[in-house]
Design a protein around this motif. Structure first.
Motif, PDB file in Angstrom:
ATOM      1  N   VAL A   1     -30.814 -14.338 -76.241  1.00  0.00           N
ATOM      2  CA  VAL A   1     -29.507 -14.966 -76.012  1.00  0.00           C
ATOM      3  C   VAL A   1     -29.254 -15.947 -77.150  1.00  0.00           C
ATOM      4  CG1 VAL A   1     -28.104 -16.359 -74.452  1.00  0.00           C
ATOM      5  CG2 VAL A   1     -29.746 -14.705 -73.519  1.00  0.00           C
ATOM      6  N   LYS A   2     -28.347 -15.602 -78.044  1.00  0.00           N
ATOM      7  CA  LYS A   2     -28.120 -16.386 -79.252  1.00  0.00           C
ATOM      8  C   LYS A   2     -27.166 -17.553 -79.036  1.00  0.00           C
ATOM      9  CE  LYS A   2     -30.853 -13.739 -81.471  1.00  0.00           C
ATOM     10  NZ  LYS A   2     -32.228 -14.207 -81.752  1.00  0.00           N
ATOM     11  N   ASN A   3     -26.262 -17.419 -78.087  1.00  0.00           N
ATOM     12  CA  ASN A   3     -25.330 -18.513 -77.846  1.00  0.00           C
ATOM     13  C   ASN A   3     -24.728 -18.360 -76.456  1.00  0.00           C
ATOM     14  OD1 ASN A   3     -23.881 -20.827 -78.297  1.00  0.00           O
ATOM     15  ND2 ASN A   3     -22.827 -20.084 -80.121  1.00  0.00           N
ATOM     16  N   VAL A   4     -24.376 -19.492 -75.865  1.00  0.00           N
ATOM     17  CA  VAL A   4     -23.715 -19.545 -74.562  1.00  0.00           C
ATOM     18  C   VAL A   4     -22.372 -20.238 -74.780  1.00  0.00           C
ATOM     19  CG1 VAL A   4     -23.855 -20.367 -72.194  1.00  0.00           C
ATOM     20  CG2 VAL A   4     -25.934 -19.645 -73.377  1.00  0.00           C
ATOM     21  N   LEU A   5     -21.290 -19.565 -74.425  1.00  0.00           N
ATOM     22  CA  LEU A   5     -19.962 -20.020 -74.819  1.00  0.00           C
ATOM     23  C   LEU A   5     -19.072 -20.280 -73.608  1.00  0.00           C
ATOM     24  CD1 LEU A   5     -19.389 -17.231 -77.508  1.00  0.00           C
ATOM     25  CD2 LEU A   5     -20.278 -19.537 -77.920  1.00  0.00           C
ATOM     26  N   LEU A   6     -18.341 -21.372 -73.668  1.00  0.00           N
ATOM     27  CA  LEU A   6     -17.282 -21.620 -72.694  1.00  0.00           C
ATOM     28  C   LEU A   6     -16.059 -20.830 -73.145  1.00  0.00           C
ATOM     29  CD1 LEU A   6     -16.455 -23.270 -70.165  1.00  0.00           C
ATOM     30  CD2 LEU A   6     -15.563 -25.002 -71.741  1.00  0.00           C
ATOM     31  N   CYS A   7     -15.469 -20.048 -72.235  1.00  0.00           N
ATOM     32  CA  CYS A   7     -14.347 -19.200 -72.625  1.00  0.00           C
ATOM     33  C   CYS A   7     -13.160 -19.421 -71.698  1.00  0.00           C
ATOM     34  CB  CYS A   7     -14.757 -17.726 -72.635  1.00  0.00           C
ATOM     35  SG  CYS A   7     -15.055 -17.022 -70.995  1.00  0.00           S
ATOM     36  N   ASN A   8     -12.044 -18.849 -72.105  1.00  0.00           N
ATOM     37  CA  ASN A   8     -10.833 -18.878 -71.296  1.00  0.00           C
ATOM     38  C   ASN A   8     -10.150 -17.533 -71.459  1.00  0.00           C
ATOM     39  OD1 ASN A   8      -8.272 -19.251 -70.165  1.00  0.00           O
ATOM     40  ND2 ASN A   8      -8.198 -21.402 -70.753  1.00  0.00           N
ATOM     41  N   PHE A   9     -10.167 -16.722 -70.402  1.00  0.00           N
ATOM     42  CA  PHE A   9      -9.612 -15.371 -70.477  1.00  0.00           C
ATOM     43  C   PHE A   9      -8.122 -15.370 -70.806  1.00  0.00           C
ATOM     44  CE2 PHE A   9     -13.064 -14.611 -67.190  1.00  0.00           C
ATOM     45  CZ  PHE A   9     -13.936 -14.030 -68.098  1.00  0.00           C
ATOM     46  N   MET A  10      -7.447 -16.469 -70.531  1.00  0.00           N
ATOM     47  CA  MET A  10      -5.997 -16.506 -70.697  1.00  0.00           C
ATOM     48  C   MET A  10      -5.546 -17.010 -72.066  1.00  0.00           C
ATOM     49  SD  MET A  10      -5.143 -15.065 -68.056  1.00  0.00           S
ATOM     50  CE  MET A  10      -6.056 -14.563 -66.597  1.00  0.00           C
ATOM     51  N   ARG A  11      -6.489 -17.300 -72.966  1.00  0.00           N
ATOM     52  CA  ARG A  11      -6.140 -17.668 -74.333  1.00  0.00           C
ATOM     53  C   ARG A  11      -6.193 -16.436 -75.223  1.00  0.00           C
ATOM     54  NH1 ARG A  11      -9.980 -22.792 -74.850  1.00  0.00           N
ATOM     55  NH2 ARG A  11     -11.340 -21.103 -75.538  1.00  0.00           N
ATOM     56  N   SER A  12      -5.385 -16.419 -76.264  1.00  0.00           N
ATOM     57  CA  SER A  12      -5.390 -15.282 -77.176  1.00  0.00           C
ATOM     58  C   SER A  12      -6.719 -15.151 -77.909  1.00  0.00           C
ATOM     59  CB  SER A  12      -4.249 -15.402 -78.185  1.00  0.00           C
ATOM     60  OG  SER A  12      -4.360 -16.605 -78.926  1.00  0.00           O
ATOM     61  N   ASP A  13      -7.423 -16.255 -78.078  1.00  0.00           N
ATOM     62  CA  ASP A  13      -8.779 -16.240 -78.632  1.00  0.00           C
ATOM     63  C   ASP A  13      -9.692 -16.869 -77.590  1.00  0.00           C
ATOM     64  OD1 ASP A  13     -11.099 -16.286 -80.040  1.00  0.00           O
ATOM     65  OD2 ASP A  13     -10.338 -17.420 -81.748  1.00  0.00           O
ATOM     66  N   PRO A  14     -10.250 -16.067 -76.675  1.00  0.00           N
ATOM     67  CA  PRO A  14     -10.933 -16.602 -75.498  1.00  0.00           C
ATOM     68  C   PRO A  14     -12.151 -17.469 -75.782  1.00  0.00           C
ATOM     69  CG  PRO A  14     -10.413 -14.281 -75.205  1.00  0.00           C
ATOM     70  CD  PRO A  14     -10.173 -14.602 -76.639  1.00  0.00           C
ATOM     71  N   VAL A  15     -12.833 -17.285 -76.920  1.00  0.00           N
ATOM     72  CA  VAL A  15     -14.055 -18.054 -77.177  1.00  0.00           C
ATOM     73  C   VAL A  15     -13.848 -19.142 -78.219  1.00  0.00           C
ATOM     74  CG1 VAL A  15     -15.586 -16.173 -76.482  1.00  0.00           C
ATOM     75  CG2 VAL A  15     -14.887 -16.382 -78.881  1.00  0.00           C
TER      76      VAL A  15
END
Length: 353
Positions: free
Chosen positions: A223-237
């Motif tokens: 596991v190289k990175n753990v990311l907070l994301c937002n599915f509703m953004r055009s760039d989720p990560v």
């Protein structure tokens, strides 16, 4: 947000009653067909779901994210739905893992990078895929879940204990785990999960805690990175810059953060550029449900239909290569979750949109 006193809950599964002990939550909406319908969570035993005669304030996807950030208990979620000691893990775990293994062991799905996106710390569901990729990334919209995964990856004191979950994977995959991780297992060959895998003989292991810790250590290192994301953004990560990956895994994700067909399509459109053209999508999703509970907290879900999902994937440039529907096995627990069935599928991204 004001809490409506009378609320319609006529989504996929019809009218439901409030349950004693449900946590108090703000009003949200559920989806049925092409119309959005308001709902709220029960506030103790005195409030039930009734036909609404007055409009209620609708929620946005931002409201849902706030709900997860404030109320999702990742440890309770793992204990309820992933632990082999839970009555519910046959639905969310046992039926899915063999198909994940088959997808990746066939050699049709592999590459350099795997990105899993989920509503909760379900990174362990893709343990069977780990040796098919050099780098694994995990992304989740819930800040609480991200914190738990960070602690687990770093093996910090007090981190989420998923030993029994890993043991469950080992028991399901049997001797295949030896090839996956280069470990030696002891055990006796017996028919296991025959209804799912035909008459295949698997191995129920007497694996030691040392071997389980070794497997977790190998998985952590990938596991190289753990990311907070937002599915509703055009760039989720964002703000992380992540080159398009070879495999995108969506596990119980978009349908739990969408509020209607449009927001589901928007979310799929947003995550699709994270996958390179020619790359593979592996997806778990809950079908025809409107809620699930973690502890006493009730979370809403978009009522996803198989036909709509298939059409939407095709419209977004995917060709479905393989899919499996498995029916709900747990009976008599419709106050905990109301999903009728689940789908796991493999698709190829044929074009950019």
């Amino acid at each position: 947000m004001a809490l409506p006193t009378e609320v319609s809950d006529s989504g996929c599964s019809g009218l439901r009653q409030g349950r004693e002990g449900d946590a108090a939550l703000p009003g949200y909406w559920r989806h049925s067909g092409s119309a959005a319908r308001p709902f709220c969570a029960s506030v103790g035993s005195s409030v039930g779901y009734q036909v609404n005669t007055a409009p209620a304030e609708m929620a946005s996807t931002a409201d849902l994210k706030a709900l997860y950030d404030q109320h999702l208990d990742a440890r309770k979620m793992v204990a309820m739905y992933l632990s082999p000691t839970s009555e519910y893990h046959v639905d969310s775990f046992i039926q899915a893992i063999p198909h994940v293994h088959n997808f990746f062991s066939s050699g049709a799905v592999d590459g350099g990078t795997l990105l899993e996106m989920s509503f909760a710390p379900l990174v362990h569901c893709f343990l069977p895929a780990s040796n098919h990729f050099t780098d694994t990334y995990f992304a989740c919209p819930s800040e609480k879940a991200i914190k738990e995964v960070h602690m687990w990856v770093k093996n910090e004191p007090g981190c989420l204990d998923v030993t029994d979950v890993v043991k469950g994977v080992v028991d399901l995959l049997g001797s295949s785990v030896e090839n996956l991780f280069g470990v030696t297992l002891g055990g006796t060959s017996v028919p296991l999960l025959g209804s799912l895998l035909g008459s295949v003989t698997q191995t129920v292991t007497s694996v030691t805690s040392v071997v389980l810790n070794e497997i977790q250590g190998l998985f952590r290192s990938q596991v190289k990175n753990v990311l907070l994301c937002n599915f509703m953004r055009s760039d989720p990560v964002a703000p992380t810059v992540l080159p398009p990956v070879d495999c995108l895994a969506l596990s119980y994700s978009l349908e739990l953060f969408a509020v209607d067909e449009k927001s589901f399509c928007d979310a799929l459109k947003n995550v699709t550029p994270l996958l390179k053209k020619g790359g593979h999508l592996v997806m778990f999703a809950c079908l025809e449900g409107t809620f699930f509970k973690v502890g006493d907290v009730r979370f809403p879900a978009f009522c996803l239909k198989q036909d709509f999902l298939t059409e939407t994937l095709i419209e977004h440039g995917y060709t479905i290569k393989e899919s499996h529907i498995f029916e709900r096995k747990t009976r008599g627990s419709y106050d905990v979750f109301d999903f009728k069935s689940y789908i796991i599928l493999k698709a190829t991204k044929e074009r950019d949109i």
